[in-house]
Scaffold this motif. Sequence first.
Motif, PDB file in Angstrom:
ATOM      1  N   GLY A  52       0.819  -1.212   0.000  1.00 19.06           N
ATOM      2  CA  GLY A  52       0.000   0.000   0.000  1.00 19.06           C
ATOM      3  C   GLY A  52       0.850   1.257   0.000  1.00 19.06           C
ATOM      4  O   GLY A  52       0.501   2.254  -0.652  1.00 19.06           O
ATOM      5  N   ARG A  53       1.960   1.216   0.699  1.00 24.17           N
ATOM      6  CA  ARG A  53       2.874   2.364   0.738  1.00 24.17           C
ATOM      7  C   ARG A  53       3.450   2.641  -0.646  1.00 24.17           C
ATOM      8  O   ARG A  53       3.579   3.797  -1.056  1.00 24.17           O
ATOM      9  CB  ARG A  53       3.993   2.120   1.739  1.00 24.17           C
ATOM     10  CG  ARG A  53       4.987   3.273   1.813  1.00 24.17           C
ATOM     11  CD  ARG A  53       6.057   3.036   2.812  1.00 24.17           C
ATOM     12  NE  ARG A  53       5.461   3.015   4.138  1.00 24.17           N
ATOM     13  CZ  ARG A  53       6.085   2.575   5.211  1.00 24.17           C
ATOM     14  NH1 ARG A  53       7.312   2.107   5.122  1.00 24.17           N
ATOM     15  NH2 ARG A  53       5.486   2.597   6.377  1.00 24.17           N
ATOM     16  N   VAL A  54       3.778   1.591  -1.374  1.00 25.34           N
ATOM     17  CA  VAL A  54       4.300   1.752  -2.738  1.00 25.34           C
ATOM     18  C   VAL A  54       3.260   2.471  -3.597  1.00 25.34           C
ATOM     19  O   VAL A  54       3.582   3.414  -4.329  1.00 25.34           O
ATOM     20  CB  VAL A  54       4.672   0.390  -3.367  1.00 25.34           C
ATOM     21  CG1 VAL A  54       4.995   0.537  -4.842  1.00 25.34           C
ATOM     22  CG2 VAL A  54       5.826  -0.247  -2.618  1.00 25.34           C
ATOM     23  N   VAL A  55       2.011   2.040  -3.499  1.00 25.17           N
ATOM     24  CA  VAL A  55       0.937   2.668  -4.278  1.00 25.17           C
ATOM     25  C   VAL A  55       0.770   4.129  -3.877  1.00 25.17           C
ATOM     26  O   VAL A  55       0.735   5.027  -4.723  1.00 25.17           O
ATOM     27  CB  VAL A  55      -0.386   1.895  -4.102  1.00 25.17           C
ATOM     28  CG1 VAL A  55      -1.532   2.617  -4.791  1.00 25.17           C
ATOM     29  CG2 VAL A  55      -0.253   0.477  -4.630  1.00 25.17           C
ATOM     30  N   ALA A  56       0.676   4.382  -2.582  1.00 21.51           N
ATOM     31  CA  ALA A  56       0.430   5.743  -2.093  1.00 21.51           C
ATOM     32  C   ALA A  56       1.556   6.715  -2.435  1.00 21.51           C
ATOM     33  O   ALA A  56       1.295   7.875  -2.756  1.00 21.51           O
ATOM     34  CB  ALA A  56       0.204   5.721  -0.584  1.00 21.51           C
ATOM     35  N   THR A  57       2.777   6.246  -2.408  1.00 21.60           N
ATOM     36  CA  THR A  57       3.904   7.146  -2.681  1.00 21.60           C
ATOM     37  C   THR A  57       4.209   7.283  -4.168  1.00 21.60           C
ATOM     38  O   THR A  57       5.078   8.071  -4.544  1.00 21.60           O
ATOM     39  CB  THR A  57       5.179   6.689  -1.934  1.00 21.60           C
ATOM     40  OG1 THR A  57       5.512   5.360  -2.348  1.00 21.60           O
ATOM     41  CG2 THR A  57       4.983   6.742  -0.437  1.00 21.60           C
ATOM     42  N   SER A  58       3.495   6.545  -5.008  1.00 21.27           N
ATOM     43  CA  SER A  58       3.745   6.593  -6.451  1.00 21.27           C
ATOM     44  C   SER A  58       2.648   7.314  -7.221  1.00 21.27           C
ATOM     45  O   SER A  58       2.625   7.267  -8.460  1.00 21.27           O
ATOM     46  CB  SER A  58       3.901   5.163  -6.990  1.00 21.27           C
ATOM     47  OG  SER A  58       4.951   4.501  -6.345  1.00 21.27           O
ATOM     48  N   VAL A  59       1.768   7.991  -6.531  1.00 18.01           N
ATOM     49  CA  VAL A  59       0.619   8.653  -7.162  1.00 18.01           C
ATOM     50  C   VAL A  59       1.043   9.637  -8.246  1.00 18.01           C
ATOM     51  O   VAL A  59       0.409   9.709  -9.302  1.00 18.01           O
ATOM     52  CB  VAL A  59      -0.249   9.336  -6.086  1.00 18.01           C
ATOM     53  CG1 VAL A  59      -1.293  10.230  -6.702  1.00 18.01           C
ATOM     54  CG2 VAL A  59      -0.909   8.297  -5.209  1.00 18.01           C
ATOM     55  N   ASP A  60       2.106  10.382  -8.016  1.00 19.20           N
ATOM     56  CA  ASP A  60       2.525  11.413  -8.969  1.00 19.20           C
ATOM     57  C   ASP A  60       3.141  10.852 -10.251  1.00 19.20           C
ATOM     58  O   ASP A  60       3.169  11.540 -11.271  1.00 19.20           O
ATOM     59  CB  ASP A  60       3.521  12.368  -8.313  1.00 19.20           C
ATOM     60  CG  ASP A  60       2.870  13.211  -7.239  1.00 19.20           C
ATOM     61  OD1 ASP A  60       1.635  13.408  -7.288  1.00 19.20           O
ATOM     62  OD2 ASP A  60       3.585  13.666  -6.333  1.00 19.20           O
ATOM     63  N   LYS A  61       3.615   9.612 -10.203  1.00 14.53           N
ATOM     64  CA  LYS A  61       4.285   9.056 -11.384  1.00 14.53           C
ATOM     65  C   LYS A  61       3.564   7.849 -11.979  1.00 14.53           C
ATOM     66  O   LYS A  61       4.023   7.289 -12.965  1.00 14.53           O
ATOM     67  CB  LYS A  61       5.725   8.672 -11.044  1.00 14.53           C
ATOM     68  CG  LYS A  61       5.865   7.668  -9.936  1.00 14.53           C
ATOM     69  CD  LYS A  61       7.320   7.448  -9.578  1.00 14.53           C
ATOM     70  CE  LYS A  61       7.420   6.549  -8.347  1.00 14.53           C
ATOM     71  NZ  LYS A  61       8.774   6.418  -7.893  1.00 14.53           N
ATOM     72  N   CYS A  62       2.423   7.480 -11.399  1.00 17.42           N
ATOM     73  CA  CYS A  62       1.722   6.269 -11.837  1.00 17.42           C
ATOM     74  C   CYS A  62       0.222   6.534 -11.889  1.00 17.42           C
ATOM     75  O   CYS A  62      -0.422   6.713 -10.856  1.00 17.42           O
ATOM     76  CB  CYS A  62       2.040   5.129 -10.868  1.00 17.42           C
ATOM     77  SG  CYS A  62       1.076   3.629 -11.097  1.00 17.42           S
ATOM     78  N   ALA A  63      -0.331   6.558 -13.092  1.00 19.99           N
ATOM     79  CA  ALA A  63      -1.763   6.839 -13.260  1.00 19.99           C
ATOM     80  C   ALA A  63      -2.623   5.782 -12.580  1.00 19.99           C
ATOM     81  O   ALA A  63      -3.670   6.091 -12.010  1.00 19.99           O
ATOM     82  CB  ALA A  63      -2.109   6.918 -14.743  1.00 19.99           C
ATOM     83  N   LEU A  64      -2.188   4.535 -12.601  1.00 22.15           N
ATOM     84  CA  LEU A  64      -2.942   3.471 -11.955  1.00 22.15           C
ATOM     85  C   LEU A  64      -2.959   3.649 -10.436  1.00 22.15           C
ATOM     86  O   LEU A  64      -3.970   3.381  -9.784  1.00 22.15           O
ATOM     87  CB  LEU A  64      -2.337   2.114 -12.322  1.00 22.15           C
ATOM     88  CG  LEU A  64      -3.254   0.916 -12.310  1.00 22.15           C
ATOM     89  CD1 LEU A  64      -4.445   1.112 -13.239  1.00 22.15           C
ATOM     90  CD2 LEU A  64      -2.491  -0.329 -12.704  1.00 22.15           C
TER      91      LEU A  64
END
Length: 85
Positions: A52-64
């Motif tokens: 979940g941390r990976v998803v949350a911290t990647s919002v700016d570079k990952c549209a998914l």
Amino acid sequence: NKFESKHRISVERLISGTGLANIYEFLALEFPQEVDAVVHEEYLVATESHKGRVVATSVDKCALCAHTMRIFTAAYGAEAGVAGL
């Protein structure tokens, strides 16, 4: 596949600690063309408690990841509203 139509998906699975990972994993399966390879690799090697941390911290570079966060916050807000009633 835990997301097959015969399985029930509860709101708890969406807004719990693993909610971000569950939503991201579903979206990655449904929309493979939207997967960011670098972020997805980081997600795959992360421990269950850190996905979940990976998803949350990647919002700016990952549209998914951004889509995942929109679904998560909408579900969380809806459930908070129900609990408030």
